[in-house]
Design an enzyme around this catalytic site. Structure first.
Site, mmCIF file in Angstrom:
data_model
loop_
_atom_site.group_PDB
_atom_site.id
_atom_site.type_symbol
_atom_site.label_atom_id
_atom_site.label_comp_id
_atom_site.label_asym_id
_atom_site.label_seq_id
_atom_site.Cartn_x
_atom_site.Cartn_y
_atom_site.Cartn_z
ATOM 1 N N ILE A 1 0.814 -1.219 0.000
ATOM 2 C CA ILE A 1 0.000 0.000 0.000
ATOM 3 C C ILE A 1 0.849 1.271 0.000
ATOM 4 O O ILE A 1 0.343 2.371 -0.183
ATOM 5 C CB ILE A 1 -0.963 -0.001 1.211
ATOM 6 C CG1 ILE A 1 -2.192 0.880 0.941
ATOM 7 C CG2 ILE A 1 -0.237 0.428 2.485
ATOM 8 C CD1 ILE A 1 -3.135 0.310 -0.063
ATOM 9 N N THR B 1 6.436 1.781 3.031
ATOM 10 C CA THR B 1 7.870 2.062 3.018
ATOM 11 C C THR B 1 8.146 3.464 2.490
ATOM 12 O O THR B 1 8.946 4.212 3.070
ATOM 13 C CB THR B 1 8.610 1.012 2.179
ATOM 14 O OG1 THR B 1 8.403 -0.282 2.767
ATOM 15 C CG2 THR B 1 10.100 1.303 2.125
ATOM 16 N N LYS C 1 12.395 -0.945 10.971
ATOM 17 C CA LYS C 1 11.495 -1.950 10.394
ATOM 18 C C LYS C 1 11.374 -3.064 11.415
ATOM 19 O O LYS C 1 12.375 -3.650 11.829
ATOM 20 C CB LYS C 1 12.071 -2.473 9.076
ATOM 21 C CG LYS C 1 11.227 -3.532 8.381
ATOM 22 C CD LYS C 1 10.058 -2.922 7.647
ATOM 23 C CE LYS C 1 9.317 -4.005 6.833
ATOM 24 N NZ LYS C 1 8.144 -3.448 6.124
ATOM 25 N N THR D 1 10.836 -9.737 5.575
ATOM 26 C CA THR D 1 10.921 -11.067 4.979
ATOM 27 C C THR D 1 11.264 -10.932 3.499
ATOM 28 O O THR D 1 11.066 -9.888 2.885
ATOM 29 C CB THR D 1 9.597 -11.832 5.139
ATOM 30 O OG1 THR D 1 8.562 -11.185 4.379
ATOM 31 C CG2 THR D 1 9.173 -11.904 6.600
ATOM 32 N N GLU E 1 8.142 1.013 11.052
ATOM 33 C CA GLU E 1 7.297 0.463 9.992
ATOM 34 C C GLU E 1 6.953 -0.993 10.275
ATOM 35 O O GLU E 1 7.828 -1.808 10.598
ATOM 36 C CB GLU E 1 8.001 0.563 8.637
ATOM 37 C CG GLU E 1 7.129 0.051 7.495
ATOM 38 C CD GLU E 1 7.844 -0.023 6.156
ATOM 39 O OE1 GLU E 1 7.284 -0.667 5.240
ATOM 40 O OE2 GLU E 1 8.947 0.537 6.024
ATOM 41 N N GLY E 2 5.682 -1.310 10.137
ATOM 42 C CA GLY E 2 5.237 -2.681 10.324
ATOM 43 C C GLY E 2 5.456 -3.531 9.089
ATOM 44 O O GLY E 2 6.189 -3.167 8.166
ATOM 45 N N GLY F 1 3.221 -5.700 6.182
ATOM 46 C CA GLY F 1 1.881 -5.950 5.666
ATOM 47 C C GLY F 1 0.856 -5.043 6.320
ATOM 48 O O GLY F 1 1.109 -3.861 6.548
ATOM 49 N N ASN G 1 -2.675 7.546 -0.178
ATOM 50 C CA ASN G 1 -1.798 7.296 -1.323
ATOM 51 C C ASN G 1 -2.601 7.368 -2.624
ATOM 52 O O ASN G 1 -3.417 6.497 -2.914
ATOM 53 C CB ASN G 1 -1.138 5.925 -1.164
ATOM 54 C CG ASN G 1 -0.088 5.665 -2.217
ATOM 55 O OD1 ASN G 1 0.036 6.402 -3.187
ATOM 56 N ND2 ASN G 1 0.693 4.611 -2.020
ATOM 57 N N ARG G 2 -2.339 8.392 -3.419
ATOM 58 C CA ARG G 2 -3.078 8.607 -4.663
ATOM 59 C C ARG G 2 -2.431 7.959 -5.885
ATOM 60 O O ARG G 2 -2.928 8.123 -7.009
ATOM 61 C CB ARG G 2 -3.267 10.105 -4.909
ATOM 62 C CG ARG G 2 -4.293 10.749 -3.982
ATOM 63 C CD ARG G 2 -4.456 12.225 -4.294
ATOM 64 N NE ARG G 2 -5.598 12.799 -3.572
ATOM 65 C CZ ARG G 2 -6.832 12.858 -4.051
ATOM 66 N NH1 ARG G 2 -7.100 12.360 -5.242
ATOM 67 N NH2 ARG G 2 -7.803 13.410 -3.355
#
Length: 239
Positions: free
Chosen positions: A23, A26, A47, A51, A124-125, A127, A184-185
């Site tokens: 999405i 990052t 982070k 993976t 940052e997670g 997924g 996010n466009r």
């Protein structure tokens, strides 16, 4: 509750999550870090786990590129990404495939080290918000127990309303304070859908009790964050 409240003065931590994988978390994390750094905050990104890669986290490398800085010592020694897995899957499965376990306190200690050096850590997670870090621990529950505020990345693509409202509901039920939504466009195909989706999301923020959280656009020219937006993210009115 995973963590006890610490009384030591240290840098603030904001979690960055998204309504889905792919999405734009990052990019948003790196650009937000740059914005905060340019306003005078000593800022670093982290982070929680990565993976599908080896060596230095690919997402951390992208953060540094977007921030306009080189890889830091904390990147090279693993502090900014304490868990790397070659298998491209959810962290709980990637760890199982490689015969390893994720210890949340290892992640927490890494964050502590960064908090001692920086004013702001953007975590940052992986997924979406409810991705399992271990079979027993979801990312959302980690954020809740650590007491972090959250920036949620949404998008203008079809289906985002459902995913965003589910994420907001999950945050509201857990008591996770949503500090902002980045919209996010890059995904938009029809301006009517994009505009209406943004309106619905802004209204949902108020309905779920996050009415002070700004909606910040991400487009081809970057983040549309104003200084006032950044201030509201770090110091929400009434808190």
């Amino acid at each position: 509750m995973l963590f006890q409240k610490e009384k030591v003065m240290k840098g603030q931590v904001l979690a960055i999550s998204g309504i889905d994988t792919g999405i734009g978390k990052t990019v948003v994390t790196g650009l937000l870090a740059r914005c905060f750094a340019e306003t005078g905050w000593r800022t670093i990104t982290q982070k929680i786990a990565q993976t599908g890669c080896e060596g230095v986290s690919e997402d951390i490398a992208e953060h540094r590129k977007l921030m306009g800085i080189d890889l830091q010592e904390a990147d090279l020694d693993g502090t900014t990404c304490p868990y790397l897995f070659r298998f491209p899957a959810s962290p709980h499965l990637a760890a199982t495939v490689e015969g390893r376990e994720i210890d949340f306190m290892t992640i927490r200690r890494s964050t502590f080290r960064l908090q001692k050096l920086y004013d702001l850590v953007l975590l940052e997670g992986v997924g979406g918000l409810l991705v399992p870090l271990t079979p027993e621990l979801l990312f959302a529950d980690y954020v809740r127990d650590a007491g972090y505020g959250l920036v949620l990345v949404s998008a203008s693509r079809l289906g985002s309303i459902n995913h965003t409202l589910l994420s907001l509901e999950a945050c509201a039920r857990r008591g996770i304070p949503v500090r902002a939504i980045v919209y996010n466009r890059y995904f938009e195909a029809d301006e009517r859908i994009a505009a209406n989706t943004r309106e619905v999301i802004a209204a949902a923020l108020k309905r779920y009790g996050f009415g002070e959280a700004p909606v910040i656009d991400l487009n081809t020219s970057g983040l549309s964050a104003e200084p006032g937006d950044l201030q509201r993210i770090l110091n929400p009115p009434g808190q």
